[in-house]
Design a protein around this motif. Sequence first.
Motif, mmCIF file in Angstrom:
data_model
loop_
_atom_site.group_PDB
_atom_site.id
_atom_site.type_symbol
_atom_site.label_atom_id
_atom_site.label_comp_id
_atom_site.label_asym_id
_atom_site.label_seq_id
_atom_site.Cartn_x
_atom_site.Cartn_y
_atom_site.Cartn_z
ATOM 1 N N GLU A 437 0.818 -1.209 0.000
ATOM 2 C CA GLU A 437 0.000 0.000 0.000
ATOM 3 C C GLU A 437 0.857 1.266 0.000
ATOM 4 O O GLU A 437 0.504 2.269 -0.624
ATOM 5 C CB GLU A 437 -0.931 -0.019 1.210
ATOM 6 C CG GLU A 437 -1.994 -1.109 1.169
ATOM 7 C CD GLU A 437 -2.957 -0.924 0.013
ATOM 8 O OE1 GLU A 437 -3.409 0.217 -0.206
ATOM 9 O OE2 GLU A 437 -3.227 -1.913 -0.691
ATOM 10 N N GLU A 438 1.967 1.256 0.754
ATOM 11 C CA GLU A 438 2.807 2.448 0.825
ATOM 12 C C GLU A 438 3.408 2.774 -0.538
ATOM 13 O O GLU A 438 3.533 3.950 -0.911
ATOM 14 C CB GLU A 438 3.930 2.243 1.848
ATOM 15 C CG GLU A 438 3.470 2.187 3.296
ATOM 16 C CD GLU A 438 2.823 0.840 3.633
ATOM 17 O OE1 GLU A 438 2.889 -0.073 2.781
ATOM 18 O OE2 GLU A 438 2.249 0.716 4.739
ATOM 19 N N SER A 441 0.640 4.363 -2.855
ATOM 20 C CA SER A 441 0.255 5.729 -2.515
ATOM 21 C C SER A 441 1.243 6.760 -3.053
ATOM 22 O O SER A 441 0.896 7.940 -3.196
ATOM 23 C CB SER A 441 0.125 5.871 -0.996
ATOM 24 O OG SER A 441 1.372 5.600 -0.361
ATOM 25 N N GLY A 480 -2.180 6.692 -7.376
ATOM 26 C CA GLY A 480 -2.416 5.617 -6.439
ATOM 27 C C GLY A 480 -3.170 6.051 -5.208
ATOM 28 O O GLY A 480 -4.005 5.298 -4.672
ATOM 29 N N LEU A 481 -2.921 7.278 -4.704
ATOM 30 C CA LEU A 481 -3.602 7.737 -3.499
ATOM 31 C C LEU A 481 -5.101 7.903 -3.742
ATOM 32 O O LEU A 481 -5.933 7.504 -2.915
ATOM 33 C CB LEU A 481 -2.995 9.061 -3.037
ATOM 34 C CG LEU A 481 -3.355 9.540 -1.626
ATOM 35 C CD1 LEU A 481 -2.888 8.513 -0.591
ATOM 36 C CD2 LEU A 481 -2.732 10.906 -1.348
ATOM 37 N N GLN A 484 -6.738 4.435 -4.033
ATOM 38 C CA GLN A 484 -6.918 3.819 -2.723
ATOM 39 C C GLN A 484 -8.101 4.429 -1.985
ATOM 40 O O GLN A 484 -8.867 3.720 -1.308
ATOM 41 C CB GLN A 484 -5.639 3.985 -1.910
ATOM 42 C CG GLN A 484 -4.484 3.106 -2.378
ATOM 43 C CD GLN A 484 -3.208 3.394 -1.601
ATOM 44 O OE1 GLN A 484 -2.995 4.511 -1.126
ATOM 45 N NE2 GLN A 484 -2.349 2.388 -1.485
#
Length: 830
Positions: A437-438, A441, A480-481, A484
């Motif tokens: 996930e990191e 983002s 990506g952020l 998500q």
Amino acid sequence: MTSPPTGQPTRLPPTGPPAAPPSRAASRSGPVMIVPSRRRGHGVLPQWWLVLLDAVLVVGLGVLCSWPLGQVYTGRRWLLAVVVGLVLGVAVAWIGARWRWGPWLTALGVVVAYLAIGSAVAVPGRARNGLVPTADSLRDLVIGLVHSWRESLTLPVPLGETGVVLIVPFVTGLVGGLVAAVLLWRSRYPGLAGVVLALVLVLSAAFGDVSAPAALTRGLVVTLVAIVWLRWRSLRHVRARWGRRVLATLVVVGVAGGAAIGLGAMADPNANRVVLRDHVDPPFDPHDYPSPLAKFRAYKKEPLRTETSLFSVDGIESGTLVRLAVMDTYDGIVWNVSGGPDAVHDSGTFRRLRNDPDANAKATVRGEITVTGYTGVWVPSVGETLAMTPIKDGRADGEAAGELVINRETGTIAQIGGVEPGTTFEVEAVTPVPLVEEEISLLQGDASVTLPAPAVVPEELVDRVQRWQVEDGFNGGSGGLLAQFLRDAFREHGFYTDGIDDDVPAGHGASRLAELSKTPTPVGNAEQYAAAMALIGQRMGLPIRVVMGFKVPPGGGDVRGENVTAWTEVKLAGAGWVPFDPTPPEDQKLRKPNDTPDEDPQPQVLQPPRVPGEPKEASDNLQQGDGKRKELDVLAVLGTILGVVLDVAKVALLLSPLWGVLLFKFLRRRRRRRVSDATLRLTGAWHELADRVRDLGVRPAPGATRRESAYAVAERYPQDSAVTVVALAHTADRHVYGDGEPSIDEASAYWADVETALRRIRRSTPWWRRLRARFSLASVPWRAGVERVRSATGRRVRRAGRWLAGLGPVVRARSAVRSAGDRIGGLFRR
């Protein structure tokens, strides 16, 4: 005055115009009219070294000009077809120039060479041992002259090496090499050979693909070599400084090439070459089939849910997402697969699946997918497919492999006509490395991707996402952020239902997504959530699309309808298409309050009608692959009628008796020219001349002599042709009625003079009259032939009648014997 000896023909004094200088046909003196001798000029082969140089350059430049065809074929057999065609065309042109063939005989030689060699080059699968022509291969060669051009444009590329598609490069090389060589060796304008090669380049580019590596470099090389070669060839007898000329040519071509490169750099980088296949309807258009996502609810019902096995997997790990189709186009009703004739460039197009030769070394997933109960055109696949081989009855199915098409931009694979149950697909693919996930983002959306804008975005969906941004404190972001945030918002604020037990409408049209968004508690399944996230994501600028497929159950094995799912994919810079699943967990269901009886029932209120255009729920019997219904197209009907008329006309032309007329005239001329007796050969030349002018409309009086026939020609045609024909009549009379016999050389020279006279006559005749003369029956003794056939038939009939009459006594005797036997038998019976 003494009479000639008995048995010697009388020598007639010459009449007519004054005499001309003697020709090679006149070996004896005499005051006769003859044609000038043949001069060495056009139609005579040059020196052998120049012929060899011309042949090498025609073949070499022809291959370079035909190179764009290589982008639409697999393997290198197309190159073999081009090279053999060029060599064969040049060889026929050389033989025709060497033996002084006319256009009809040259065309006949090309047809014979095409049928003799084409089986091994263009349709080897139909030839015996791949070389010897058969009835099937000859039939394919004849029919392929028409159908191969259409199939090479309509079949998905890259084209294979089966069928009749290799006829296109073979015929292109054959005709191009023949015409270029004929212009070089038998015309007054040999420079037109360069125009022919340019036409080969244009034709190859038109039937090629949108991609053509090193096209500019190849074009500059062809232009430079052709200019230097043809210029030197025309001025090779002139003493000049060829180094300076070649240098000047290099400078001119270099400047032109630089200008072309500059204009190419200034042009639109996203523009593509325009080829013919872009303007024809492809055989596979995804818009001819229902949206795969429209059948989502049908998979959730029995018997597809748990009773029917759709396909089984082997070698693929549990939890792997098996992709069925990727959809990036929304029309307000359904998400659909793009890649048709109107698709944007980033959506790609469907081309024939070509297996990667290095797939075994690159693949990270190697498995098998066996189709059992699944039906449709979409083929299950995993990750980035490197190779896919259909297996049927334990061996590779080449026919099914030829029907596999893939959209490389989306990874969607389809089979024209639909998959067949019992087929096993051996898959070699590469799956992307999952990101944490990191990492996601920190990635931005790929700005280079351009997807078609959605037709309709419900305002309720936009308002709901804006409220979620405020409630969750999302301060904005991209890539990506943002993906998500949308995924987590749908998963946290929504509830799951399969729609079977609950009264929840199916579909993912604009009204259904608006209903999903305006309720305080959104309820749906993967169909609605994936469609809603992709729709709002495209509205907010994300390169996002919808994917429908199945998740391999624990332990692998059979995949059923209960394993169907849908998710989204977002294109992130440096990471490719990353999957996001916005569907809430299946155990996150909305709890309904206890039903209590209503003691004060309200009157029923008529509900408003449903918004038109919503897709109906896919039934259990819906088979993907059934084309959508189309209205009657008048132009299509007229095109079909025209096609039938053309087919009938082609059959009538092939079966026409006119070809028999051409064959009769060809064999008659051949027999006259090859007779062993020199006198008969020479008189045969005159008869050929008389027959040819009779076909052109000259009608001498019955029983006319050669000179009278020649004067009849003089009344029709200009003076130069008339003098030539009269001179030929005098020459024939002198050889027939004079002393001695002509030699073979004199007869051959006389034939050459006759051909020269015929060429002059044809030049002064309109083209339509020349064409009609080819098929004229004026010189064909068909009436005498009919009379002979009728006489022979009458004789045979009379002979058969006499034979039958002779059988009369025998028949009567047999009847008497049979009657006597019957009487004797009757006595015994009594």
